[in-house]
Scaffold this motif. Structure first.
Motif, short mmCIF file in Angstrom:
data_model
loop_
_atom_site.label_atom_id
_atom_site.label_comp_id
_atom_site.label_asym_id
_atom_site.label_seq_id
_atom_site.Cartn_x
_atom_site.Cartn_y
_atom_site.Cartn_z
N PHE A 49 -5.04 -8.19 -10.36
CA PHE A 49 -5.34 -6.88 -10.03
C PHE A 49 -4.76 -6.46 -8.86
CE2 PHE A 49 -7.95 -8.62 -13.73
CZ PHE A 49 -7.55 -7.62 -14.56
N GLY A 50 -4.26 -5.24 -8.56
CA GLY A 50 -4.03 -5.25 -6.99
C GLY A 50 -3.94 -3.19 -7.11
N ILE A 51 -3.97 -3.04 -5.86
CA ILE A 51 -4.03 -1.89 -5.77
C ILE A 51 -3.01 -1.34 -4.46
CG2 ILE A 51 -5.48 0.19 -3.94
CD1 ILE A 51 -7.01 -1.71 -6.21
N ASN A 52 -2.54 0.10 -5.13
CA ASN A 52 -1.46 0.98 -3.78
C ASN A 52 -2.02 1.89 -3.44
OD1 ASN A 52 1.37 0.78 -3.14
ND2 ASN A 52 1.64 2.60 -4.56
N LYS A 53 -1.96 1.54 -1.98
CA LYS A 53 -3.32 2.94 -1.48
C LYS A 53 -2.21 3.66 -0.68
CE LYS A 53 -6.47 4.91 0.45
NZ LYS A 53 -7.23 5.53 -0.49
N THR A 91 -10.25 -4.43 1.28
CA THR A 91 -10.06 -3.47 1.89
C THR A 91 -8.56 -3.89 2.35
OG1 THR A 91 -10.69 -4.88 4.35
CG2 THR A 91 -12.53 -3.91 2.56
N THR A 92 -8.56 -1.87 2.71
CA THR A 92 -7.10 -1.97 3.37
C THR A 92 -6.94 -0.97 4.41
OG1 THR A 92 -4.66 -1.59 2.77
CG2 THR A 92 -5.96 -0.27 2.05
N THR A 93 -6.54 -1.15 5.67
CA THR A 93 -6.22 -0.40 6.26
C THR A 93 -4.93 0.69 6.74
OG1 THR A 93 -7.13 -2.07 8.15
CG2 THR A 93 -6.16 0.26 9.10
N GLY A 94 -5.52 2.02 6.22
CA GLY A 94 -4.20 2.93 5.69
C GLY A 94 -4.31 3.00 4.86
N ALA A 95 -2.00 2.87 5.16
CA ALA A 95 -1.49 3.21 4.04
C ALA A 95 -1.30 1.53 2.90
CB ALA A 95 -0.49 4.16 3.92
N GLY A 96 -1.01 1.02 2.33
CA GLY A 96 -0.66 -0.24 1.92
C GLY A 96 -1.52 -0.65 0.31
N GLU A 97 -0.71 -2.02 -0.24
CA GLU A 97 -1.12 -2.36 -1.24
C GLU A 97 -2.43 -3.55 -0.99
OE1 GLU A 97 2.46 -3.55 -3.15
OE2 GLU A 97 2.54 -1.59 -3.42
N VAL A 98 -3.23 -3.76 -1.96
CA VAL A 98 -4.50 -5.12 -1.72
C VAL A 98 -4.20 -5.91 -3.21
CG1 VAL A 98 -6.15 -3.60 -1.83
CG2 VAL A 98 -6.44 -5.99 -0.34
N LYS A 116 -12.64 0.77 -8.82
CA LYS A 116 -12.98 2.16 -7.69
C LYS A 116 -13.21 1.75 -6.60
CE LYS A 116 -18.09 2.11 -8.72
NZ LYS A 116 -18.71 1.97 -9.22
N GLU A 117 -12.55 2.62 -6.04
CA GLU A 117 -12.73 2.67 -3.61
C GLU A 117 -14.18 3.18 -4.09
OE1 GLU A 117 -10.31 4.79 -0.33
OE2 GLU A 117 -10.06 5.49 -2.20
N LEU A 172 0.70 -4.21 -13.22
CA LEU A 172 -1.32 -4.49 -12.78
C LEU A 172 -1.95 -3.77 -11.40
CD1 LEU A 172 -0.75 -8.18 -13.87
CD2 LEU A 172 -2.01 -6.56 -14.86
N THR A 173 -1.65 -3.17 -10.98
CA THR A 173 -2.05 -2.09 -9.96
C THR A 173 -1.79 -1.11 -10.35
OG1 THR A 173 0.14 -3.86 -8.61
CG2 THR A 173 -0.72 -1.91 -7.87
N VAL A 174 -2.58 -0.55 -9.86
CA VAL A 174 -4.04 0.82 -9.80
C VAL A 174 -3.25 1.39 -8.59
CG1 VAL A 174 -5.18 0.25 -11.36
CG2 VAL A 174 -6.39 0.27 -9.06
N ASP A 175 -3.27 3.06 -8.71
CA ASP A 175 -3.01 3.57 -7.51
C ASP A 175 -4.22 4.15 -7.02
OD1 ASP A 175 -0.72 2.50 -7.06
OD2 ASP A 175 0.29 4.70 -9.20
N TYR A 176 -4.38 4.67 -5.82
CA TYR A 176 -5.32 5.94 -4.88
C TYR A 176 -4.77 6.55 -3.72
CZ TYR A 176 -9.15 3.17 -7.50
OH TYR A 176 -10.10 2.73 -8.80
N THR A 177 -4.96 8.31 -3.84
CA THR A 177 -4.20 8.86 -3.20
C THR A 177 -5.70 9.17 -2.18
OG1 THR A 177 -2.15 8.70 -4.01
CG2 THR A 177 -2.68 10.33 -2.63
N ASN A 178 -6.20 8.38 -0.55
CA ASN A 178 -6.87 9.84 -0.16
C ASN A 178 -5.57 10.87 0.61
OD1 ASN A 178 -9.03 8.27 -0.46
ND2 ASN A 178 -9.28 6.83 1.05
N THR A 179 -6.32 11.85 0.81
CA THR A 179 -6.12 13.41 1.81
C THR A 179 -6.69 13.40 2.59
OG1 THR A 179 -6.97 15.05 0.30
CG2 THR A 179 -4.71 14.19 -0.29
N TYR A 180 -5.93 13.51 3.79
CA TYR A 180 -7.23 13.64 5.45
C TYR A 180 -5.83 15.61 5.99
CZ TYR A 180 -7.58 14.24 9.85
OH TYR A 180 -7.92 14.57 11.23
N LYS A 181 -6.98 15.83 5.96
CA LYS A 181 -6.90 16.92 6.38
C LYS A 181 -7.72 17.23 7.35
CE LYS A 181 -6.95 22.30 6.19
NZ LYS A 181 -6.94 23.21 4.87
#
Length: 195
Positions: A49-53, A91-98, A116-117, A172-181
């Motif tokens: 399983f993979g993550i797309n951050k 873990t991933t640093t910043g955006a990317g795939e793991v 989950k994140e 098999l890859t799920v997406d997570y999007t964090n926002t920064y402000k």
């Protein structure tokens, strides 16, 4: 008129693995029936399983984000039969795939996982609280190799609320999007008057 006497001796000359048995160790089989026992075990199958951050609002984020893959226990779950049954953390640093470590299945069954994140505490970041459930159904149709069907569904939205109708994920890859402000800051100016 003579009657010929017949004596039949059957000896085991090879073991179950096909290795020759020394003549001195060969034993006669009782009777004239030879028994063979074949064993069957289907070859294993695996899944990864993979993550797309994604990080919105900040290019080149250097913050570390943590994800967990947790096997679930229950009536319909055979997670103990999978070769990797412990929780995985990536873990991933910043955006990317793991990707999580490959999980090997050596027995038929239903294997359920939650992805989950972890919610962090970095200032300015709004963390994606989506949750996914992955169900791997492993079957043995007698062909010699285990077959698998994997379905991943998003069960919680980015705000952490349960979805009324879970969304099926492609692949098999799920997406997570964090926002920064960046947070607001203020400054107070003073006046010093001299007379």
């Amino acid at each position: 008129s003579g009657v010929l006497a017949k004596t039949t001796v059957i000896k085991k000359t090879k073991d179950a693995d096909g290795k020759a048995i020394a003549e001195a160790e060969q034993t006669a089989v009782s009777g004239t029936t030879v028994e063979y026992t074949n064993t069957y075990k289907a070859g294993a199958t695996d899944e990864t399983f993979g993550i797309n951050k994604k990080v919105e609002g900040l290019t080149g984020s250097t913050k570390t984000f943590t994800f967990k893959l947790t096997p679930q226990e229950g009536d319909a779950t055979d997670a103990k039969k999978a070769d990797k049954t412990t929780e995985q953390t990536k873990t991933t640093t910043g955006a990317g795939e793991v990707s999580f470590d490959k999980i090997t299945y050596s027995a038929a069954g239903t294997y359920t996982y939650v992805i989950k994140e972890e919610t962090g505490s970095e200032p300015g970041y709004k963390y994606d609280k989506s949750e996914y459930t992955a169900v791997v159904t492993v079957t043995d149709d007698g062909s010699g190799v285990l077959a698998k069907t994997t379905v991943i569904k998003k069960t919680k939205g980015a705000d952490g609320a349960e979805l009324a109708e879970p969304e099926t994920v492609e692949g098999l890859t799920v997406d997570y999007t964090n926002t920064y402000k960046a947070g607001e800051t203020d400054e107070t100016f003073g006046i010093n008057k001299k007379v």
